[in-house]
Design a protein around this motif. Structure first.
Motif, mmCIF file in Angstrom:
data_model
loop_
_atom_site.group_PDB
_atom_site.id
_atom_site.type_symbol
_atom_site.label_atom_id
_atom_site.label_comp_id
_atom_site.label_asym_id
_atom_site.label_seq_id
_atom_site.Cartn_x
_atom_site.Cartn_y
_atom_site.Cartn_z
ATOM 1 N N ASN A 143 4.984 21.759 -5.942
ATOM 2 C CA ASN A 143 5.004 21.110 -4.629
ATOM 3 C C ASN A 143 5.579 19.702 -4.693
ATOM 4 O OD1 ASN A 143 3.656 23.311 -3.336
ATOM 5 N ND2 ASN A 143 1.712 22.550 -4.155
ATOM 6 N N ASN A 144 6.339 19.358 -3.671
ATOM 7 C CA ASN A 144 6.835 17.990 -3.558
ATOM 8 C C ASN A 144 5.691 17.036 -3.210
ATOM 9 O OD1 ASN A 144 9.475 18.751 -4.076
ATOM 10 N ND2 ASN A 144 10.117 18.707 -1.936
ATOM 11 N N LEU A 145 5.880 15.772 -3.557
ATOM 12 C CA LEU A 145 4.997 14.681 -3.165
ATOM 13 C C LEU A 145 5.781 13.762 -2.238
ATOM 14 C CD1 LEU A 145 2.608 12.620 -3.385
ATOM 15 C CD2 LEU A 145 3.727 11.769 -5.482
ATOM 16 N N ARG A 146 5.229 13.495 -1.057
ATOM 17 C CA ARG A 146 5.878 12.563 -0.125
ATOM 18 C C ARG A 146 4.893 11.466 0.269
ATOM 19 N NH1 ARG A 146 8.484 13.786 5.927
ATOM 20 N NH2 ARG A 146 9.556 11.759 6.127
ATOM 21 N N PHE A 147 5.348 10.233 0.191
ATOM 22 C CA PHE A 147 4.501 9.104 0.580
ATOM 23 C C PHE A 147 5.371 7.957 1.053
ATOM 24 C CE2 PHE A 147 5.460 8.565 -3.926
ATOM 25 C CZ PHE A 147 5.792 7.223 -4.034
ATOM 26 N N VAL A 148 4.768 7.049 1.810
ATOM 27 C CA VAL A 148 5.442 5.802 2.148
ATOM 28 C C VAL A 148 4.845 4.682 1.313
ATOM 29 C CG1 VAL A 148 6.140 6.470 4.484
ATOM 30 C CG2 VAL A 148 3.913 5.393 4.146
ATOM 31 N N LEU A 149 5.710 3.792 0.883
ATOM 32 C CA LEU A 149 5.313 2.568 0.202
ATOM 33 C C LEU A 149 5.707 1.414 1.115
ATOM 34 C CD1 LEU A 149 4.412 0.808 -2.208
ATOM 35 C CD2 LEU A 149 6.731 1.082 -3.143
ATOM 36 N N ILE A 150 4.724 0.629 1.523
ATOM 37 C CA ILE A 150 4.955 -0.455 2.473
ATOM 38 C C ILE A 150 4.410 -1.744 1.890
ATOM 39 C CG2 ILE A 150 4.439 -1.303 4.808
ATOM 40 C CD1 ILE A 150 4.231 1.635 5.691
ATOM 41 N N GLY A 151 5.200 -2.796 1.959
ATOM 42 C CA GLY A 151 4.775 -4.092 1.457
ATOM 43 C C GLY A 151 5.215 -5.193 2.396
ATOM 44 N N GLY A 152 4.483 -6.301 2.377
ATOM 45 C CA GLY A 152 4.828 -7.407 3.257
ATOM 46 C C GLY A 152 4.333 -8.734 2.717
ATOM 47 N N GLN A 153 5.018 -9.793 3.110
ATOM 48 C CA GLN A 153 4.627 -11.140 2.701
ATOM 49 C C GLN A 153 3.460 -11.616 3.552
ATOM 50 O OE1 GLN A 153 7.864 -13.973 2.080
ATOM 51 N NE2 GLN A 153 6.676 -15.519 3.176
ATOM 52 N N PRO A 154 2.319 -11.943 2.949
ATOM 53 C CA PRO A 154 1.164 -12.394 3.741
ATOM 54 C C PRO A 154 1.494 -13.663 4.534
ATOM 55 C CG PRO A 154 0.508 -11.860 1.487
ATOM 56 C CD PRO A 154 2.008 -11.861 1.509
ATOM 57 N N LEU A 155 0.926 -13.739 5.738
ATOM 58 C CA LEU A 155 1.120 -14.915 6.579
ATOM 59 C C LEU A 155 0.099 -16.009 6.269
ATOM 60 C CD1 LEU A 155 1.791 -13.138 9.991
ATOM 61 C CD2 LEU A 155 3.470 -14.137 8.436
ATOM 62 N N ASN A 156 -1.071 -15.599 5.797
ATOM 63 C CA ASN A 156 -2.140 -16.556 5.475
ATOM 64 C C ASN A 156 -2.484 -17.432 6.671
ATOM 65 O OD1 ASN A 156 -2.357 -15.743 2.677
ATOM 66 N ND2 ASN A 156 -0.442 -16.841 2.308
ATOM 67 N N PHE A 175 0.835 -1.201 0.000
ATOM 68 C CA PHE A 175 0.000 0.000 0.000
ATOM 69 C C PHE A 175 0.865 1.244 0.000
ATOM 70 C CE2 PHE A 175 0.651 -0.971 4.495
ATOM 71 C CZ PHE A 175 0.916 0.271 5.063
ATOM 72 N N VAL A 176 0.239 2.341 -0.388
ATOM 73 C CA VAL A 176 0.834 3.683 -0.353
ATOM 74 C C VAL A 176 0.049 4.514 0.647
ATOM 75 C CG1 VAL A 176 1.025 5.842 -1.674
ATOM 76 C CG2 VAL A 176 1.722 3.666 -2.714
ATOM 77 N N TYR A 177 0.764 5.320 1.442
ATOM 78 C CA TYR A 177 0.092 6.297 2.298
ATOM 79 C C TYR A 177 0.711 7.661 2.002
ATOM 80 C CZ TYR A 177 -2.064 8.603 6.274
ATOM 81 O OH TYR A 177 -2.818 9.458 7.067
ATOM 82 N N VAL A 178 -0.128 8.620 1.593
ATOM 83 C CA VAL A 178 0.353 9.934 1.176
ATOM 84 C C VAL A 178 0.504 10.841 2.397
ATOM 85 C CG1 VAL A 178 -0.045 11.928 -0.306
ATOM 86 C CG2 VAL A 178 -0.779 9.650 -1.057
ATOM 87 N N LEU A 179 1.705 11.413 2.539
ATOM 88 C CA LEU A 179 2.013 12.285 3.671
ATOM 89 C C LEU A 179 1.900 13.768 3.320
ATOM 90 C CD1 LEU A 179 5.146 10.375 4.986
ATOM 91 C CD2 LEU A 179 2.899 10.457 6.081
ATOM 92 N N GLU A 180 2.397 14.146 2.149
ATOM 93 C CA GLU A 180 2.412 15.560 1.750
ATOM 94 C C GLU A 180 2.195 15.666 0.244
ATOM 95 O OE1 GLU A 180 6.154 17.214 2.930
ATOM 96 O OE2 GLU A 180 5.996 16.465 4.984
ATOM 97 N N GLY A 181 1.547 16.751 -0.162
ATOM 98 C CA GLY A 181 1.296 16.976 -1.577
ATOM 99 C C GLY A 181 0.210 16.055 -2.091
ATOM 100 N N GLU A 182 0.168 15.873 -3.401
ATOM 101 C CA GLU A 182 -0.760 14.925 -4.007
ATOM 102 C C GLU A 182 -0.082 14.275 -5.199
ATOM 103 O OE1 GLU A 182 -4.307 17.093 -5.024
ATOM 104 O OE2 GLU A 182 -3.503 17.669 -6.980
ATOM 105 N N GLY A 183 -0.426 13.006 -5.407
ATOM 106 C CA GLY A 183 0.234 12.260 -6.466
ATOM 107 C C GLY A 183 -0.732 11.408 -7.260
#
Length: 323
Positions: A267-280, A223-231
């Motif tokens: 304006n700058n765009l700042r976001f985090v991109l986070i990913g993970g291996q599902p545990l199921n 997922f992406v979470y937007v911190l600043e600006g818009e993208g």
């Protein structure tokens, strides 16, 4: 940073070598033909947590209860005297990333420290932690807290911490794209953080006009979470996404990673991109306790109430005011 039901307030006042795989280097020029699609958008709405604190929660609310292996994402902006006094955790990890200001942490095992702007604390609660998280300065202290589930084999391990100061977090910059590599790898930079549940955590800043293609394992939740600006994410013709929005990337659609554009001219765009291996694995959650079965949750509640099986040191411990 999550409340426990009032009926559990018997002892404490409660507020609310694995190899990293799945991510490779970032590039500002196209490196794959098909980006992963955006399948869901969630607005992180303000809600009360802890003692007088307000957070913006995206994962962990009704619109997105769970994104395996991620249990919760809060963006917090807290000013004294509000905060998150003594509260327990079991069965998962918390990752606190300071965006501005500082937070002080204390736990019942005697661990204490302060994380400041740009620092990260990666806490493995394992079989049990009781701790406090309180602002360490005047004004508003801002950050993100992510909860990552642990597999059934790791839920009852001993607690541990990884605290990384901002100077130790690798950075790279190319073609108007800057990344801070909190976990995993990007643009040839690897994080020193050990992720028991394989995870990548990247903080991107795109200058006006910049674009990004970041490969992501097709089988990983992301997922992406937007911190600043818009993208613009996923498709060049998509509508821009502003701050405080979370975007879930699709799986099984043949997409090879994230495409992002900053179409702003100023304006700058700042976001985090986070990913993970599902545990199921099955997830049974009761506030700050996350296990695999209802019987394990009931045992955890008993352990907490009677200060046993990982909560022994809680019997006489209270955090100390550092003000």
């Amino acid at each position: 940073m999550k409340a426990l039901a009032p009926r559990l307030l018997l002892k404490h006042v409660i507020p609310s070598s694995i190899r990293i795989t799945g991510m490779s280097s970032s590039h500002t020029n196209p490196t794959f033909r098909r980006p992963r699609s955006i399948v869901k958008k969630v607005l992180a709405k303000p809600q009360s947590e802890g003692d007088g604190a307000v957070v913006r929660r995206s994962i962990g609310r009704s619109e997105l209860k769970f994104l395996d292996p991620f249990l919760m994402l809060d963006e917090f902006a807290v000013s004294p005297p509000a905060g998150f006094p003594d509260h327990p955790h079991r069965g998962f990890e918390t990752v606190t990333y300071m965006l501005e200001g500082a937070f002080t942490h204390q736990d019942f095992a005697g661990h204490q420290g302060t994380i400041r702007t740009g620092d990260v604390q990666w806490m493995t609660a394992g079989r049990g932690i009781i701790h406090s998280e309180m602002p360490a300065g005047e004004g508003t202290q801002r950050g993100l807290q992510l909860w990552i589930n642990l597999s059934s084999k790791d839920k009852m391990i001993e607690p541990r911490y990884q605290e990384v100061v901002r100077e130790e977090i690798g950075e790279a910059e190319e073609g108007g794209v800057k990344v801070r590599v909190i976990a995993g790898e990007a643009m040839g930079v690897k994080s020193p953080v050990y992720t028991r549940t394989p995870t990548v955590y990247l903080d991107f800043t795109l200058k006006p006009g910049a674009q990004l293609q970041q490969p992501i394992s097709q089988s990983w939740s992301a997922f992406v979470y937007v911190l600043e600006g818009e993208g613009v994410f996923g498709s060049f013709n998509s509508n821009p996404t502003p701050a405080h929005q979370l975007l879930v990337l699709g799986t099984g659609d043949g997409g090879e990673g994230l495409s992002a554009w900053n179409k702003s001219s100023s304006n700058n765009l700042r976001f985090v991109l986070i990913g993970g291996q599902p545990l199921n694995e099955p997830v049974v959650q009761y506030g700050p306790f996350v296990m695999n079965t209802q019987s394990q949750i009931e045992q955890t509640i008993e352990d907490y109430q009677y200060c046993k099986n990982g909560f022994e040191m809680a019997k006489y411990w209270r955090s100390q005011s550092l003000g």
